[in-house]
Scaffold this motif. Structure first.
Motif, short mmCIF file in Angstrom:
data_model
loop_
_atom_site.label_atom_id
_atom_site.label_comp_id
_atom_site.label_asym_id
_atom_site.label_seq_id
_atom_site.Cartn_x
_atom_site.Cartn_y
_atom_site.Cartn_z
N ASP A 369 0.83 -1.21 0.00
CA ASP A 369 0.00 0.00 0.00
C ASP A 369 0.86 1.26 0.00
N TRP A 370 1.91 1.26 0.78
CA TRP A 370 2.79 2.43 0.85
C TRP A 370 3.47 2.71 -0.49
N CYS A 371 3.85 1.64 -1.18
CA CYS A 371 4.67 1.79 -2.39
C CYS A 371 3.89 1.73 -3.70
N GLY A 372 2.59 1.54 -3.62
CA GLY A 372 1.80 1.52 -4.84
C GLY A 372 2.06 0.31 -5.70
N THR A 373 2.10 -0.87 -5.10
CA THR A 373 2.30 -2.10 -5.85
C THR A 373 1.40 -3.16 -5.25
N SER A 374 1.61 -4.42 -5.58
CA SER A 374 0.74 -5.49 -5.09
C SER A 374 1.48 -6.39 -4.11
N VAL A 375 0.72 -7.07 -3.29
CA VAL A 375 1.31 -8.04 -2.35
C VAL A 375 2.03 -9.13 -3.13
N ASN A 376 1.46 -9.52 -4.27
CA ASN A 376 2.08 -10.56 -5.09
C ASN A 376 3.47 -10.15 -5.55
N VAL A 377 3.62 -8.90 -5.99
CA VAL A 377 4.92 -8.40 -6.42
C VAL A 377 5.90 -8.37 -5.25
N ILE A 378 5.42 -7.89 -4.10
CA ILE A 378 6.28 -7.82 -2.92
C ILE A 378 6.80 -9.20 -2.55
N GLU A 379 5.91 -10.18 -2.49
CA GLU A 379 6.32 -11.51 -2.04
C GLU A 379 7.09 -12.29 -3.11
N LYS A 380 6.83 -11.98 -4.39
CA LYS A 380 7.53 -12.68 -5.46
C LYS A 380 8.95 -12.19 -5.65
N HIS A 381 9.12 -10.87 -5.60
CA HIS A 381 10.42 -10.30 -5.96
C HIS A 381 11.29 -9.92 -4.76
N TYR A 382 10.70 -9.86 -3.58
CA TYR A 382 11.48 -9.44 -2.42
C TYR A 382 11.53 -10.51 -1.34
N ALA A 383 11.18 -11.75 -1.71
CA ALA A 383 11.17 -12.83 -0.72
C ALA A 383 12.56 -13.05 -0.14
N GLY A 384 13.59 -12.77 -0.96
CA GLY A 384 14.96 -12.96 -0.48
C GLY A 384 15.30 -12.08 0.70
N ALA A 385 14.56 -10.98 0.83
CA ALA A 385 14.86 -10.04 1.92
C ALA A 385 14.51 -10.63 3.27
N ILE A 386 13.61 -11.60 3.28
CA ILE A 386 13.20 -12.17 4.57
C ILE A 386 13.64 -13.63 4.68
N ALA A 387 14.64 -13.99 3.85
CA ALA A 387 15.09 -15.39 3.83
C ALA A 387 15.79 -15.80 5.11
N ASN A 388 16.33 -14.83 5.85
CA ASN A 388 17.09 -15.15 7.05
C ASN A 388 16.24 -15.22 8.31
N ILE A 389 14.93 -15.04 8.15
CA ILE A 389 14.06 -15.13 9.32
C ILE A 389 14.05 -16.58 9.82
N GLN A 390 14.21 -16.75 11.11
CA GLN A 390 14.30 -18.08 11.70
C GLN A 390 12.92 -18.62 12.04
N VAL A 391 12.80 -19.93 12.03
CA VAL A 391 11.56 -20.58 12.47
C VAL A 391 11.40 -20.29 13.96
N PRO A 392 10.24 -19.83 14.40
CA PRO A 392 10.08 -19.47 15.81
C PRO A 392 10.14 -20.68 16.74
N SER A 393 10.62 -20.44 17.94
CA SER A 393 10.68 -21.48 18.96
C SER A 393 9.54 -21.27 19.94
N PHE A 394 8.77 -22.34 20.21
CA PHE A 394 7.62 -22.23 21.09
C PHE A 394 7.86 -22.81 22.48
N GLY A 395 9.09 -23.28 22.72
CA GLY A 395 9.43 -23.81 24.04
C GLY A 395 8.67 -25.06 24.40
N LEU A 396 8.34 -25.87 23.39
CA LEU A 396 7.53 -27.07 23.64
C LEU A 396 8.36 -28.33 23.78
N VAL A 397 9.67 -28.22 23.49
CA VAL A 397 10.53 -29.40 23.57
C VAL A 397 10.85 -29.70 25.03
N GLN A 398 10.51 -30.88 25.51
CA GLN A 398 10.76 -31.22 26.89
C GLN A 398 12.16 -31.80 27.07
#
Length: 401
Positions: A369-398
């Motif tokens: 919305d801020w940049c005047g484009t679509s969510v599809n474009v954002i997720e298709k072309h900029y997915a690499g920007a969030i590639a380093n996000i880690q899988v969250p830990s829920f503290g369920l491992v006993q």
């Protein structure tokens, strides 16, 4: 219409005499429809007088609103067609002037397309047609050969596609019987072009670029316009992710208390103010940093229509000149000194903003919305920007027992 073949420039309601292959034609426009009337007369002083009398008759009928739209009143023995066939002295088959056909196609498209598209895309094709050694529809094969010899395969293929589309339109309008360009573009194999680089600058690189502008690090002391003059414009690009042509078009009436209205653009290649790329306006929130940038540059005396980022002459910035004369030398020098990783053009300020927003966890919907484009474009072309996000830990491992 080549000036050397024309005896006058036709204005609205007037009739122009045009010489094609030593034959006199009458060219005029009525109610938006372009007409080419073959007189069947050779180009001689006497025949020009005859054609001039016929032209005067048509002009008089147009003025008196007695114009015959069927053209029967004005037809000579030779048949009128919207694109006039040209007969050679040796009784060869008639040929259709490609430029005349393209001109009519352009006028038809003008009703549906933006003026910038007509000037930028259709204008280029017209210029190429005027350079063709042979300019008739029947010379399609020769035209393909000429294009391949004088232009890249990508430009050749694109041009032939346009000409084929023009002929398809002409067939629907029953101006021609067949499309000689139909398969010519398919015969040309082009290399896969690399995708547009959407690489972002790192935060450190952004800081280095802005600092170089603000402190005139590479600005010549003899320059009439120091680099610092453009610093607010550069910072604005990094802080909003807007397209350069949108920043160039921005006026103070578009700056509101806590939002910026992006609703216009001024592309440098055509210099025409138009709607944004998506034809939609959007609002952008002003944060404290952006507020400071705008307050610093706002003149004490300015009107609502004053430009926010004018060139030194008060007119819109020329982003092409800025890119080559200011941006590129600065960033390349920073690369040479190891302060910036690699050279990227000014448009990548937009990619940088989008990438940094995603890295900071801002939802794709909001960034789009801020940049005047679509969510599809954002997720298709900029997915690499969030590639380093880690899988969250829920503290369920006993712990192991």
């Amino acid at each position: 219409m080549n000036s050397k073949n024309s005896l006058g420039k036709a204005s609205k309601g007037s009739v122009c005499l045009k010489i094609s292959n030593n034959r006199i034609q009458l060219v005029f426009t009525v109610a938006g429809q372009r007409h080419y009337l073959s007189t069947g007369l050779a180009d001689t002083p006497t025949n020009r007088k005859v054609a001039a009398r016929k032209a005067a008759l048509i002009e008089d009928d147009i003025f008196k609103e007695k114009f015959d739209p069927t053209l029967e009143k004005y037809k000579p023995q030779s048949k009128l067609t919207t694109v006039t066939p040209i007969f050679t002295p040796d009784d060869e088959p008639p040929k259709t002037p490609l430029l005349d056909l393209w001109t009519q196609y352009t006028e038809f498209q003008r009703k549906h397309l933006e003026e910038t598209t007509i000037l930028r895309d259709y204008g280029k094709i017209e210029k190429r047609i005027r350079k063709f050694p042979k300019q008739f529809l029947e010379d399609a094969i020769n035209i393909q050969t000429y294009l391949l010899k004088n232009y890249s395969t990508e430009v050749t293929k694109r041009t032939l596609k346009h000409l084929s589309a023009c002929c398809n339109w002409a067939m629907r309008k029953r101006l021609i019987a067949e499309n000689p360009f139909k398969e010519l573009a398919k015969e040309i194999k082009t290399k896969k072009t690399s995708q547009v680089s959407r690489k972002p600058f790192s935060r450190a690189c952004v800081a280095a670029i802005i600092s170089a502008f603000e402190h005139n690090t590479y600005s010549s002391k003899y320059s009439s316009v120091p680099h610092s003059y453009y610093a607010p414009y550069v910072k604005f690009l990094f802080h909003t992710g807007c397209r350069p042509e949108e920043a160039i078009a921005l006026k103070w009436k578009h700056i509101q208390k806590d939002t910026i209205l992006f609703c216009e653009a001024v592309p440098t290649d055509v210099r025409i103010r138009k709607a944004t790329k998506t034809d939609k306006f959007r609002y952008f929130p002003i944060n404290p940093e952006l507020q400071t940038i705008l307050e610093t540059i706002k003149p004490e005396k300015c009107t609502a229509d004053s430009l926010v980022f004018p060139a030194k002459n008060g007119k819109e910035l020329d982003s092409h000149n800025f890119l080559n004369r200011v941006w590129k030398p600065i960033v390349e020098q920073l690369v040479n000194e190891g302060k910036v990783r690699e050279y990227l053009p000014q448009y990548n300020c937009r990619h940088t903003f989008i990438t940094l927003c995603l890295e900071d966890g801002i939802p794709s919907r909001r960034v789009a919305d801020w940049c005047g484009t679509s969510v599809n474009v954002i997720e298709k072309h900029y997915a690499g920007a969030i590639a380093n996000i880690q899988v969250p830990s829920f503290g369920l491992v006993q712990a192991e027992l």
